[in-house]
Design an enzyme around this catalytic site. Structure first.
Site, PDB file in Angstrom:
ATOM      1  N   HIS A  49       0.981  -1.173   0.030  1.00 52.44           N
ATOM      2  CA  HIS A  49      -0.113   0.075  -0.009  1.00 52.44           C
ATOM      3  C   HIS A  49       0.965   1.207   0.133  1.00 52.44           C
ATOM      4  O   HIS A  49       2.023   1.179   0.651  1.00 52.44           O
ATOM      5  CB  HIS A  49      -0.869  -0.097   1.243  1.00 52.44           C
ATOM      6  N   ASP A  52       2.446   1.684   3.235  1.00 52.46           N
ATOM      7  CA  ASP A  52       3.439   0.824   3.719  1.00 52.46           C
ATOM      8  C   ASP A  52       4.767   1.173   3.316  1.00 52.46           C
ATOM      9  O   ASP A  52       5.943   0.800   4.021  1.00 52.46           O
ATOM     10  CB  ASP A  52       3.090  -0.707   3.131  1.00 52.46           C
ATOM     11  N   GLU A 172      -9.425  -4.026  -8.336  1.00 53.96           N
ATOM     12  CA  GLU A 172      -9.623  -5.047  -7.303  1.00 53.96           C
ATOM     13  C   GLU A 172     -11.078  -4.899  -6.804  1.00 53.96           C
ATOM     14  O   GLU A 172     -11.299  -4.388  -5.811  1.00 53.96           O
ATOM     15  CB  GLU A 172      -8.593  -5.281  -6.406  1.00 53.96           C
ATOM     16  N   GLU A 208      -9.491 -11.105  -6.988  1.00 52.19           N
ATOM     17  CA  GLU A 208      -9.242 -11.915  -5.701  1.00 52.19           C
ATOM     18  C   GLU A 208     -10.357 -12.997  -5.579  1.00 52.19           C
ATOM     19  O   GLU A 208     -11.547 -12.813  -5.679  1.00 52.19           O
ATOM     20  CB  GLU A 208      -9.168 -10.959  -4.552  1.00 52.19           C
ATOM     21  N   HIS A 211     -13.237 -12.477  -3.250  1.00 48.35           N
ATOM     22  CA  HIS A 211     -13.995 -11.667  -3.602  1.00 48.35           C
ATOM     23  C   HIS A 211     -15.152 -11.922  -4.474  1.00 48.35           C
ATOM     24  O   HIS A 211     -16.202 -11.962  -4.501  1.00 48.35           O
ATOM     25  CB  HIS A 211     -13.251 -10.395  -4.233  1.00 48.35           C
ATOM     26  N   ASP A 246     -14.559 -11.173   4.900  1.00 46.77           N
ATOM     27  CA  ASP A 246     -13.299 -11.578   4.011  1.00 46.77           C
ATOM     28  C   ASP A 246     -12.465 -12.187   4.716  1.00 46.77           C
ATOM     29  O   ASP A 246     -11.776 -11.716   5.554  1.00 46.77           O
ATOM     30  CB  ASP A 246     -12.816 -10.220   3.443  1.00 46.77           C
ATOM     31  N   ASP A 248      -9.648 -14.484   3.697  1.00 45.41           N
ATOM     32  CA  ASP A 248      -8.357 -14.585   3.430  1.00 45.41           C
ATOM     33  C   ASP A 248      -7.670 -15.925   3.788  1.00 45.41           C
ATOM     34  O   ASP A 248      -6.418 -15.942   4.259  1.00 45.41           O
ATOM     35  CB  ASP A 248      -7.449 -13.302   3.813  1.00 45.41           C
TER      36      ASP A 248
END
Ligand code: XLS
Ligand code: MG
Length: 343
Positions: A49, A52, A172, A208, A211, A246, A248
């Site tokens: 990001h 980040d 995304e 993804e 998603h 979500d 993951d």
């Protein structure tokens, strides 16, 4: 067909195990440590990001220098940068969304942040910008004008395409969370918007798996749709146990067959031929001890690689035979047996 993928992980995929219901359970690690971990498990690429890489506290005049430091950290470890994504959902200014916010100050900040993200990506050598429009939706539908919202989303893409003539924008999409309802909930919606931008050739998708599953769709079909458009420029492989938050989860951990179909569609359609890599957007379980909190990544990668072998070895002639005979019951069992190593 491509059978040799390169792998990528986000720095957020190494985390301290915090969730909306509890604080961190593992030590918080700095960026250098996370990068070392991603490189030490053999990943070729990393994803960031914007903050980040360069925290928002860094003044504008120092963003480039700070990004150069991060770029050197990566190259010293042999890591390439796949993409940078503006984090348009955390700042309190973005509580009601950023690109589609009713507040002009938030919309301006979203644009500035998108441009800053492109500047960082340029230093890091990444031409891909991923847009996860996390809060571009509504908590109550009457709160925003949906026609205006779509105009704003289109305007945002056009502005970024104009800001940098080489950048590529990857949507995304996700149908919910953190908002109740999102605009452009699916890849199909995003690609329809992409077609109306000033330069559709530079707008594509990152899909993804979780998603797609949250949309009630099969991720391999979604990926095939984007491949068919020449628009699958990134993937986030992971898994998801039904229609909930979500999750993951590690790739293939819920549904091995669904995982195989994703890998098979990527292998058979030469995914990666234009520099695309396999991203794993997976989260370590909160119970995982710190010393072994990268297994979600290594296990996911190993599973992709094993499923590539299945895709290569599976008896395609037998597969076609079942289709020709319209024996889909036979095909069903054939696939299950192949996944059990019996085929
Ligand atoms: C969240 C998204 C996010 C993106 C990058 O659901 O998957 O992690 O991949 O912004
Ligand atoms: Mg993701």
């Amino acid at each position: 067909m491509n059978t040799r993928f390169e792998f990528s992980a986000g720095v957020w995929n190494i985390n301290a195990g915090e969730d909306p219901f509890g604080p961190p359970v593992r030590p918080q690690l700095d960026l250098a440590t996370k990068l070392r971990m991603i490189s030490s498990i053999g990943f070729e690429y990393v994803q960031f990001h914007d903050d980040d890489a360069v925290p928002m506290s860094v003044p504008a005049a120092y963003v480039e220098t700070e990004a150069q430091t991060v770029s050197k950290m990566c190259s010293d470890l042999g890591l390439k940068v796949e993409f940078v994504a503006p984090r348009l959902w955390e700042d309190p200014l973005f509580a009601d969304g950023s690109i589609t916010s009713n507040d002009p100050k938030a919309r301006l900040a979203a644009l500035d942040r998108g441009k800053r993200t492109i500047d960082i990506a340029n230093v890091l050598g990444a031409e891909r910008i991923v847009l996860w429009p996390a809060r571009e939706g509504t908590y109550v539908r009457e709160a925003k004008d949906p026609i205006v919202a779509h105009d704003r989303l289109l305007g945002y893409l056009d502005n970024l395409l104009d800001y940098d003539r080489h950048v590529r924008l990857l949507g995304e999409m996700k149908p919910n969370e953190p908002m109740d309802l999102m605009y452009l909930p699916s890849t199909g919606h995003f690609l329809a918007l992409a077609a109306r931008t000033a330069d559709p050739t530079r707008v594509g998708a990152l899909i993804e798996a979780a998603h797609s599953i949250l949309l009630g769709l099969d991720p391999s079909d979604e990926m095939a749709f984007a491949l068919w458009h020449g628009k699958l420029w990134g993937v986030h492989l992971n898994d998801q146990n039904g229609l909930k938050f979500d999750e993951d989860k590690s790739f293939g951990s819920v549904n091995l067959r669904r995982a195989f179909n994703m890998v098979d569609v990527l292998v058979q359609n030469n995914y990666g031929a234009n520099g695309e890599v396999v991203g794993l957007d997976v989260k370590a379980m909160r119970t995982q001890p710190a010393e072994i909190a990268t297994k979600h990544l290594t296990n996911s990668r190993a599973l992709v690689e094993r499923l590539v072998e299945v895709s290569v070895r599976i008896d395609r002639e037998a597969w076609r035979g079942y289709i020709e005979a319209r024996d889909y019951e036979g095909l069903d069992a054939f696939i299950l047996h192949a996944l059990m190593g019996l085929g």
